[in-house]
Design a protein around this motif. Structure first.
Motif, PDB file in Angstrom:
ATOM      1  N   ALA A   1     120.975  23.498   8.903  1.00  0.00           N
ATOM      2  CA  ALA A   1     120.060  23.838   7.847  1.00  0.00           C
ATOM      3  C   ALA A   1     119.036  24.750   8.486  1.00  0.00           C
ATOM      4  CB  ALA A   1     119.192  22.567   7.688  1.00  0.00           C
ATOM      5  N   ALA A   2     118.830  24.626   9.748  1.00  0.00           N
ATOM      6  CA  ALA A   2     117.847  25.599  10.421  1.00  0.00           C
ATOM      7  C   ALA A   2     118.544  27.225  10.453  1.00  0.00           C
ATOM      8  CB  ALA A   2     117.611  25.169  11.857  1.00  0.00           C
ATOM      9  N   ALA A   3     119.788  27.294  10.723  1.00  0.00           N
ATOM     10  CA  ALA A   3     120.563  28.500  10.681  1.00  0.00           C
ATOM     11  C   ALA A   3     120.488  29.286   9.476  1.00  0.00           C
ATOM     12  CB  ALA A   3     121.964  28.413  11.277  1.00  0.00           C
ATOM     13  N   VAL A   4     120.647  28.447   8.388  1.00  0.00           N
ATOM     14  CA  VAL A   4     120.517  28.814   7.039  1.00  0.00           C
ATOM     15  C   VAL A   4     119.273  29.522   6.550  1.00  0.00           C
ATOM     16  CG1 VAL A   4     121.111  28.401   4.431  1.00  0.00           C
ATOM     17  CG2 VAL A   4     122.806  27.449   6.194  1.00  0.00           C
ATOM     18  N   LEU A   5     118.389  28.564   6.986  1.00  0.00           N
ATOM     19  CA  LEU A   5     116.851  28.893   6.799  1.00  0.00           C
ATOM     20  C   LEU A   5     116.677  30.388   7.159  1.00  0.00           C
ATOM     21  CD1 LEU A   5     114.289  25.944   6.993  1.00  0.00           C
ATOM     22  CD2 LEU A   5     114.952  27.256   4.847  1.00  0.00           C
ATOM     23  N   LEU A   6     117.108  30.495   8.632  1.00  0.00           N
ATOM     24  CA  LEU A   6     116.921  31.646   9.255  1.00  0.00           C
ATOM     25  C   LEU A   6     117.508  32.563   8.677  1.00  0.00           C
ATOM     26  CD1 LEU A   6     115.595  33.229  11.786  1.00  0.00           C
ATOM     27  CD2 LEU A   6     117.865  32.659  13.134  1.00  0.00           C
ATOM     28  N   LEU A   7     118.606  32.664   8.045  1.00  0.00           N
ATOM     29  CA  LEU A   7     119.571  33.552   7.335  1.00  0.00           C
ATOM     30  C   LEU A   7     118.496  33.985   5.973  1.00  0.00           C
ATOM     31  CD1 LEU A   7     122.182  35.131   6.976  1.00  0.00           C
ATOM     32  CD2 LEU A   7     123.000  33.127   5.619  1.00  0.00           C
TER      33      LEU A   7
ATOM     34  N   PHE B   1     121.909  25.665   2.108  1.00  0.00           N
ATOM     35  CA  PHE B   1     120.886  24.756   2.536  1.00  0.00           C
ATOM     36  C   PHE B   1     120.759  23.483   1.951  1.00  0.00           C
ATOM     37  CE2 PHE B   1     116.160  23.829   2.763  1.00  0.00           C
ATOM     38  CZ  PHE B   1     116.181  23.698   4.026  1.00  0.00           C
ATOM     39  N   THR B   2     121.121  23.572   0.631  1.00  0.00           N
ATOM     40  CA  THR B   2     121.056  22.246  -0.280  1.00  0.00           C
ATOM     41  C   THR B   2     121.953  21.331   0.466  1.00  0.00           C
ATOM     42  OG1 THR B   2     119.997  23.467  -1.979  1.00  0.00           O
ATOM     43  CG2 THR B   2     120.803  21.260  -2.260  1.00  0.00           C
ATOM     44  N   ALA B   3     123.386  21.803   0.502  1.00  0.00           N
ATOM     45  CA  ALA B   3     124.270  21.034   1.215  1.00  0.00           C
ATOM     46  C   ALA B   3     123.992  20.441   2.658  1.00  0.00           C
ATOM     47  CB  ALA B   3     125.539  21.840   0.939  1.00  0.00           C
ATOM     48  N   ALA B   4     123.764  21.439   3.445  1.00  0.00           N
ATOM     49  CA  ALA B   4     123.166  21.250   4.821  1.00  0.00           C
ATOM     50  C   ALA B   4     122.154  19.912   4.865  1.00  0.00           C
ATOM     51  CB  ALA B   4     122.734  22.105   5.563  1.00  0.00           C
ATOM     52  N   VAL B   5     121.260  19.933   4.040  1.00  0.00           N
ATOM     53  CA  VAL B   5     120.233  18.751   4.113  1.00  0.00           C
ATOM     54  C   VAL B   5     120.678  17.488   3.269  1.00  0.00           C
ATOM     55  CG1 VAL B   5     117.931  18.395   3.017  1.00  0.00           C
ATOM     56  CG2 VAL B   5     118.446  20.635   3.987  1.00  0.00           C
TER      57      VAL B   5
ATOM     58  N   VAL C   1     109.676  15.859   7.395  1.00  0.00           N
ATOM     59  CA  VAL C   1     108.732  14.674   7.280  1.00  0.00           C
ATOM     60  C   VAL C   1     108.980  13.786   6.294  1.00  0.00           C
ATOM     61  CG1 VAL C   1     106.192  14.358   6.808  1.00  0.00           C
ATOM     62  CG2 VAL C   1     106.957  16.185   8.455  1.00  0.00           C
ATOM     63  N   GLY C   2     109.502  14.239   5.067  1.00  0.00           N
ATOM     64  CA  GLY C   2     109.845  13.506   3.983  1.00  0.00           C
ATOM     65  C   GLY C   2     111.267  13.243   3.716  1.00  0.00           C
ATOM     66  N   VAL C   3     112.096  13.954   4.106  1.00  0.00           N
ATOM     67  CA  VAL C   3     113.547  13.931   3.674  1.00  0.00           C
ATOM     68  C   VAL C   3     114.443  13.892   5.052  1.00  0.00           C
ATOM     69  CG1 VAL C   3     115.425  15.609   2.905  1.00  0.00           C
ATOM     70  CG2 VAL C   3     112.942  15.543   1.719  1.00  0.00           C
ATOM     71  N   ASP C   4     115.401  13.266   4.983  1.00  0.00           N
ATOM     72  CA  ASP C   4     116.211  12.913   5.968  1.00  0.00           C
ATOM     73  C   ASP C   4     117.246  14.016   5.996  1.00  0.00           C
ATOM     74  OD1 ASP C   4     117.822  12.063   8.026  1.00  0.00           O
ATOM     75  OD2 ASP C   4     118.785  10.256   6.977  1.00  0.00           O
ATOM     76  N   VAL C   5     117.358  14.891   6.875  1.00  0.00           N
ATOM     77  CA  VAL C   5     118.102  16.035   6.757  1.00  0.00           C
ATOM     78  C   VAL C   5     119.511  15.811   7.623  1.00  0.00           C
ATOM     79  CG1 VAL C   5     118.432  18.494   7.595  1.00  0.00           C
ATOM     80  CG2 VAL C   5     116.138  17.678   7.022  1.00  0.00           C
ATOM     81  N   ALA C   6     120.273  15.790   6.948  1.00  0.00           N
ATOM     82  CA  ALA C   6     121.567  15.374   7.297  1.00  0.00           C
ATOM     83  C   ALA C   6     122.290  16.282   8.346  1.00  0.00           C
ATOM     84  CB  ALA C   6     122.730  15.657   6.241  1.00  0.00           C
ATOM     85  N   ALA C   7     122.270  17.771   8.470  1.00  0.00           N
ATOM     86  CA  ALA C   7     122.747  18.652   9.492  1.00  0.00           C
ATOM     87  C   ALA C   7     121.562  19.447   9.832  1.00  0.00           C
ATOM     88  CB  ALA C   7     123.727  19.288   8.939  1.00  0.00           C
ATOM     89  N   PRO C   8     120.712  19.092  10.890  1.00  0.00           N
ATOM     90  CA  PRO C   8     119.363  20.165  11.006  1.00  0.00           C
ATOM     91  C   PRO C   8     119.774  21.408  11.621  1.00  0.00           C
ATOM     92  CG  PRO C   8     119.282  17.738  12.025  1.00  0.00           C
ATOM     93  CD  PRO C   8     120.600  17.970  11.516  1.00  0.00           C
ATOM     94  N   LEU C   9     120.751  21.397  12.573  1.00  0.00           N
ATOM     95  CA  LEU C   9     121.061  22.730  13.065  1.00  0.00           C
ATOM     96  C   LEU C   9     121.638  23.747  12.111  1.00  0.00           C
ATOM     97  CD1 LEU C   9     122.589  21.620  16.512  1.00  0.00           C
ATOM     98  CD2 LEU C   9     120.217  22.626  15.899  1.00  0.00           C
TER      99      LEU C   9
ATOM    100  N   ALA D   1     109.137  31.005  11.079  1.00  0.00           N
ATOM    101  CA  ALA D   1     108.938  30.538   9.569  1.00  0.00           C
ATOM    102  C   ALA D   1     110.002  29.243   9.365  1.00  0.00           C
ATOM    103  CB  ALA D   1     109.019  31.471   8.656  1.00  0.00           C
ATOM    104  N   SER D   2     111.405  29.658   9.721  1.00  0.00           N
ATOM    105  CA  SER D   2     112.368  28.785   9.546  1.00  0.00           C
ATOM    106  C   SER D   2     112.092  27.481   9.985  1.00  0.00           C
ATOM    107  CB  SER D   2     113.635  29.244   9.870  1.00  0.00           C
ATOM    108  OG  SER D   2     113.817  30.473   9.199  1.00  0.00           O
ATOM    109  N   ILE D   3     111.501  27.541  11.510  1.00  0.00           N
ATOM    110  CA  ILE D   3     111.317  26.238  12.091  1.00  0.00           C
ATOM    111  C   ILE D   3     110.187  25.331  11.368  1.00  0.00           C
ATOM    112  CG2 ILE D   3     110.436  25.263  14.271  1.00  0.00           C
ATOM    113  CD1 ILE D   3     111.733  27.779  15.756  1.00  0.00           C
ATOM    114  N   SER D   4     109.018  26.052  10.968  1.00  0.00           N
ATOM    115  CA  SER D   4     107.946  25.524  10.348  1.00  0.00           C
ATOM    116  C   SER D   4     108.345  24.740   8.839  1.00  0.00           C
ATOM    117  CB  SER D   4     106.900  26.735  10.093  1.00  0.00           C
ATOM    118  OG  SER D   4     105.811  26.018   9.249  1.00  0.00           O
ATOM    119  N   ALA D   5     109.126  25.672   8.188  1.00  0.00           N
ATOM    120  CA  ALA D   5     109.558  24.887   6.881  1.00  0.00           C
ATOM    121  C   ALA D   5     110.277  23.965   7.123  1.00  0.00           C
ATOM    122  CB  ALA D   5     110.237  26.418   6.150  1.00  0.00           C
ATOM    123  N   LEU D   6     111.329  23.984   8.136  1.00  0.00           N
ATOM    124  CA  LEU D   6     112.119  22.691   8.146  1.00  0.00           C
ATOM    125  C   LEU D   6     111.314  21.493   8.667  1.00  0.00           C
ATOM    126  CD1 LEU D   6     115.269  21.704   8.034  1.00  0.00           C
ATOM    127  CD2 LEU D   6     115.367  22.464  10.419  1.00  0.00           C
ATOM    128  N   ALA D   7     110.638  21.657   9.598  1.00  0.00           N
ATOM    129  CA  ALA D   7     110.036  20.562  10.231  1.00  0.00           C
ATOM    130  C   ALA D   7     109.047  20.046   9.183  1.00  0.00           C
ATOM    131  CB  ALA D   7     108.917  21.085  11.564  1.00  0.00           C
TER     132      ALA D   7
END
Length: 281
Positions: free
Chosen positions: A147-153, A223-227, A137-145, A127-133
């Motif tokens: 952000a992915a870790a926080v989403l997983l959390l 998550f907001t700060a990481a993105v 598509v429309g947002v430049d994620v500053a720190a993907p890893l 679910a985290s990978i799907s949401a981050l991917a």
């Protein structure tokens, strides 16, 4: 002690059973159309809807960046959390139906419990990978890893909440409604987009804001700060980690109480056959 020594044999056998049961549960989960459809459809739809909706309110006082971007960020967090919550709910509801043959075959209930939690963890990762991917598509994620870790959390928190909700409302429809209401309200209030001036006095914590006690409050800030800028804001990491740490034992106890009283275990005929093949191979 090596993997081939007599002392290691029980551990190796236990891990093998755990792997076999977890693999069976994951395959059974992959055959659930609602879960598969949710993983494919929910993130794109939710991220897009949240972005469009928030873009319609550019004058909100809590906006720290482009409204559409903030909307997509909150949508991604909701999608990951809700999907994982659904899996936790479905796993626990399915376990209540039981199948006596797995227990008769000697499958320890502890293995089933851990396998179910591991399945929820795998679903949270998907679910985290799907949401981050979708977000990327429309947002430049500053720190993907990060952000992915926080989403997983965040997804893990709601995966465990799904287990707890299922023990209280053991039906998929009613439990899903409870989860969507909880996740949506939690995500909206935790986002900071709607400042709420209310506080509580909590033992050992002192006076804290009401929204700081919500499950997604600190994960949302991280998550907001990481993105947006790749930072890791102070004061949010430990409270964010505290939620899954506190929920894990609660979910394990709730799951055990929900399934331990049944004489039957929780596997379908096909699952039991796969377990038997795994033990005999």
């Amino acid at each position: 002690m090596t993997s081939g020594s007599p002392e290691a044999a029980p551990l190796v056998a236990g891990l093998r059973r755990l792997w076999v049961v977890t693999a069976v549960e994951l395959r059974a989960l992959a055959r659930r159309r609602a879960v598969v459809a949710g993983a494919v459809v929910l993130p794109p739809v939710v991220v897009w809807v949240y972005g469009v909706a928030l873009a319609s309110f550019p004058g909100l006082p809590g906006l720290s960046a482009d409204p559409a971007t903030l909307g997509r960020v909150t949508g991604a967090l909701f999608a990951a959390a809700f999907l994982a919550g659904l899996v936790g709910l479905f796993e626990t509801v399915a376990a209540r139906s039981g199948d006596e043959r797995a227990a008769v075959a000697g499958l320890p209930r502890s293995v089933t419990v851990v396998a179910r939690v591991a399945t929820v963890g795998c679903a949270a990762a998907v679910a985290s990978i799907s949401a981050l991917a979708t977000l990327a598509v429309g947002v430049d994620v500053a720190a993907p890893l990060v952000a992915a870790a926080v989403l997983l959390l965040a997804a893990s928190v709601y995966g465990l909440l799904g287990v707890v909700v299922a023990t209280l409302r053991p039906t998929e429809l009613e439990g899903s409604l409870v989860l969507v209401f909880l996740a949506d309200l939690d995500n909206a209030l935790s986002s900071g987009l709607f400042p709420i001036d209310a506080s509580l006095s909590v033992p050992w914590l002192g006076t804290v804001g009401v929204t700081d006690l919500l499950p997604l409050a600190h994960a949302n800030a991280l998550f907001t700060a990481a993105v947006l800028d790749g930072s890791l804001p102070d004061g949010h990491l430990l409270p964010a980690l505290a939620w899954p740490a506190a929920l894990l034992p609660v979910a394990l106890v709730a799951y055990s109480r929900a399934t331990g009283g049944l004489s039957a275990a929780s596997h379908t005929d096909a699952a039991v056959a796969e377990i038997d093949r795994g033990w005999s191979s």
